[in-house]
Design a protein around this motif. Structure first.
Motif, mmCIF file in Angstrom:
data_model
loop_
_atom_site.group_PDB
_atom_site.id
_atom_site.type_symbol
_atom_site.label_atom_id
_atom_site.label_comp_id
_atom_site.label_asym_id
_atom_site.label_seq_id
_atom_site.Cartn_x
_atom_site.Cartn_y
_atom_site.Cartn_z
ATOM 1 N N THR A 147 14.057 -16.132 12.088
ATOM 2 C CA THR A 147 14.753 -14.827 11.714
ATOM 3 C C THR A 147 13.717 -13.700 11.182
ATOM 4 O O THR A 147 13.884 -12.643 11.416
ATOM 5 N N VAL A 148 12.954 -14.382 10.294
ATOM 6 C CA VAL A 148 11.985 -13.320 9.547
ATOM 7 C C VAL A 148 11.057 -12.605 10.671
ATOM 8 O O VAL A 148 10.836 -11.442 10.756
ATOM 9 N N MET A 149 10.586 -13.465 11.747
ATOM 10 C CA MET A 149 9.893 -12.851 12.725
ATOM 11 C C MET A 149 10.495 -11.970 13.636
ATOM 12 O O MET A 149 10.130 -10.787 14.147
ATOM 13 N N ALA A 150 11.835 -12.279 13.838
ATOM 14 C CA ALA A 150 12.751 -11.459 14.709
ATOM 15 C C ALA A 150 12.915 -10.061 14.066
ATOM 16 O O ALA A 150 12.993 -9.018 14.546
ATOM 17 N N VAL A 151 13.043 -10.141 12.833
ATOM 18 C CA VAL A 151 13.456 -8.691 12.143
ATOM 19 C C VAL A 151 12.182 -8.011 12.165
ATOM 20 O O VAL A 151 12.294 -7.058 12.337
ATOM 21 N N LEU A 152 10.780 -8.530 11.824
ATOM 22 C CA LEU A 152 9.955 -7.816 11.838
ATOM 23 C C LEU A 152 9.298 -7.345 13.331
ATOM 24 O O LEU A 152 9.050 -6.090 13.464
ATOM 25 N N ALA A 153 9.500 -8.155 14.296
ATOM 26 C CA ALA A 153 9.152 -7.943 15.643
ATOM 27 C C ALA A 153 10.110 -7.003 16.211
ATOM 28 O O ALA A 153 9.869 -6.306 17.079
ATOM 29 N N SER A 154 11.455 -7.353 16.281
ATOM 30 C CA SER A 154 12.512 -6.711 17.143
ATOM 31 C C SER A 154 13.000 -5.570 16.363
ATOM 32 O O SER A 154 13.228 -4.457 16.739
ATOM 33 N N TYR A 155 13.881 -5.629 15.228
ATOM 34 C CA TYR A 155 14.661 -4.986 14.520
ATOM 35 C C TYR A 155 13.849 -3.977 14.040
ATOM 36 O O TYR A 155 14.183 -2.592 13.815
ATOM 37 N N ARG A 156 12.698 -4.249 13.238
ATOM 38 C CA ARG A 156 11.776 -3.421 12.653
ATOM 39 C C ARG A 156 10.361 -3.020 13.441
ATOM 40 O O ARG A 156 9.295 -3.007 12.846
ATOM 41 N N GLY A 157 10.504 -3.135 14.823
ATOM 42 C CA GLY A 157 9.265 -2.969 15.668
ATOM 43 C C GLY A 157 8.499 -1.961 15.519
ATOM 44 O O GLY A 157 7.331 -1.975 15.392
ATOM 45 N N PHE A 158 9.256 -0.571 15.263
ATOM 46 C CA PHE A 158 8.321 0.670 15.342
ATOM 47 C C PHE A 158 7.551 0.558 13.670
ATOM 48 O O PHE A 158 6.314 1.216 13.584
ATOM 49 N N ASP A 159 8.400 0.108 12.992
ATOM 50 C CA ASP A 159 7.671 0.118 11.521
ATOM 51 C C ASP A 159 6.528 -0.893 11.400
ATOM 52 O O ASP A 159 5.475 -0.602 10.887
ATOM 53 N N THR A 160 6.599 -2.254 11.979
ATOM 54 C CA THR A 160 5.741 -3.201 12.084
ATOM 55 C C THR A 160 4.318 -2.466 13.025
ATOM 56 O O THR A 160 3.381 -2.518 12.532
ATOM 57 N N PHE A 161 4.974 -1.920 14.035
ATOM 58 C CA PHE A 161 3.606 -1.132 14.703
ATOM 59 C C PHE A 161 2.865 -0.079 13.919
ATOM 60 O O PHE A 161 1.854 -0.271 14.064
ATOM 61 N N GLY A 162 3.571 0.377 13.186
ATOM 62 C CA GLY A 162 3.082 1.581 12.384
ATOM 63 C C GLY A 162 2.198 0.861 11.330
ATOM 64 O O GLY A 162 0.797 1.320 11.041
ATOM 65 N N GLU A 163 2.602 -0.150 10.868
ATOM 66 C CA GLU A 163 1.643 -0.760 9.779
ATOM 67 C C GLU A 163 0.210 -1.386 10.469
ATOM 68 O O GLU A 163 -0.852 -1.553 9.760
ATOM 69 N N ALA A 164 0.545 -2.063 11.788
ATOM 70 C CA ALA A 164 -0.813 -2.338 12.512
ATOM 71 C C ALA A 164 -1.633 -1.566 12.766
ATOM 72 O O ALA A 164 -2.848 -1.403 12.741
ATOM 73 N N VAL A 165 -1.205 -0.219 12.957
ATOM 74 C CA VAL A 165 -1.906 0.861 13.322
ATOM 75 C C VAL A 165 -2.815 1.318 12.112
ATOM 76 O O VAL A 165 -3.808 1.918 12.151
ATOM 77 N N VAL A 166 -1.965 1.288 10.993
ATOM 78 C CA VAL A 166 -2.783 1.830 9.543
ATOM 79 C C VAL A 166 -3.832 0.657 9.472
ATOM 80 O O VAL A 166 -5.313 1.061 8.989
ATOM 81 N N VAL A 167 -3.770 -0.553 9.536
ATOM 82 C CA VAL A 167 -4.567 -1.448 9.277
ATOM 83 C C VAL A 167 -5.683 -1.369 10.140
ATOM 84 O O VAL A 167 -6.932 -1.876 9.835
ATOM 85 N N PHE A 168 -5.388 -1.172 11.541
ATOM 86 C CA PHE A 168 -6.521 -0.979 12.453
ATOM 87 C C PHE A 168 -7.436 0.096 11.998
ATOM 88 O O PHE A 168 -8.615 0.110 12.013
ATOM 89 N N GLY A 169 -6.776 1.103 11.425
ATOM 90 C CA GLY A 169 -7.395 2.598 11.234
ATOM 91 C C GLY A 169 -8.503 2.267 9.887
ATOM 92 O O GLY A 169 -9.474 2.699 9.947
ATOM 93 N N ALA A 170 -7.907 1.412 9.117
ATOM 94 C CA ALA A 170 -8.703 0.983 7.961
ATOM 95 C C ALA A 170 -9.724 0.271 8.094
ATOM 96 O O ALA A 170 -10.986 0.416 7.620
ATOM 97 N N GLY A 171 -9.601 -0.697 9.211
ATOM 98 C CA GLY A 171 -10.793 -1.492 9.633
ATOM 99 C C GLY A 171 -11.796 -0.708 10.449
ATOM 100 O O GLY A 171 -12.897 -1.048 10.049
#
Length: 188
Positions: A151-175
């Motif tokens: 359920t937690v992964m479903a919320v992060l990956a599906s319901y909040r997919g764009f938010d999670t993608f945005g967080e991944a972009v920020v982490v990539f940019g910081a790297g």
């Protein structure tokens, strides 16, 4: 009894110890004039926050805090210091900006007054239970709607997919920024 006194009575020794540790390490991180000391204390602060998140039953957030903030960020900051020149400061309280420390203290006091509105951990007055139909909907229908069993992964990956993608972009940019800093030579 109402307000902060009621909340203070409901705090366990572990919770109070973690809160004091986090506050003290945050203050020391902000006031430390030596960058290396500040980074080391910041790593301890992040571990304290991870322990606090675990205490509040958010192990996914705790693991992220421990891995990213206490682990990766601390290592990247230490590598950056190793690759750049280090400025030595005279460690004393004469160099502390007391107006900034006062402003932070006022903010902290203001935030403490809001603790009266926080429910006790596990309380039925918690925001999680404010709308039990929504919580029950996610628990019962997550797999059918998303195909993800957790359920937690479903919320992060599906319901909040764009938010999670945005967080991944920020982490990539910081790297990428950290890699650019680490590969630059410093002329002293």
């Amino acid at each position: 009894m109402t307000g902060i006194a009621t909340y203070a009575l409901s705090i366990t020794t572990v919770e109070a110890s973690l809160m004091v540790f986090v506050v003290v390490t945050a203050i020391v991180t902000a006031l430390a004039r030596d960058v290396l000391s500040s980074i080391i204390v910041f790593g301890a602060y992040s571990l304290g926050m991870a322990a606090l998140y675990t205490f509040y039953r958010a192990p996914d957030v705790a693991m992220t805090e421990a891995a990213i903030s206490a682990g990766v960020t601390t290592v990247l900051l230490l590598l950056t210091i190793a690759k750049t020149s280090r400025i030595e400061y005279d460690v004393s309280f004469e160099s502390v900006d007391w107006s900034a420390a006062g402003a932070v203290s006022l903010l902290g006091a203001g935030l403490l007054t809001t603790m009266t509105d926080m429910p006790v951990v596990g309380s039925m007055e918690s925001p999680v239970w404010a709308n039990p139909e929504v919580t029950q909907h996610y628990i019962e229908n997550t797999y059918a709607e998303t195909g993800v069993e957790n359920t937690v992964m479903a919320v992060l990956a599906s319901y909040r997919g764009f938010d999670t993608f945005g967080e991944a972009v920020v982490v990539f940019g910081a790297g990428v920024a950290a890699m650019l800093v680490l590969h630059r030579e410093v002329f002293t």
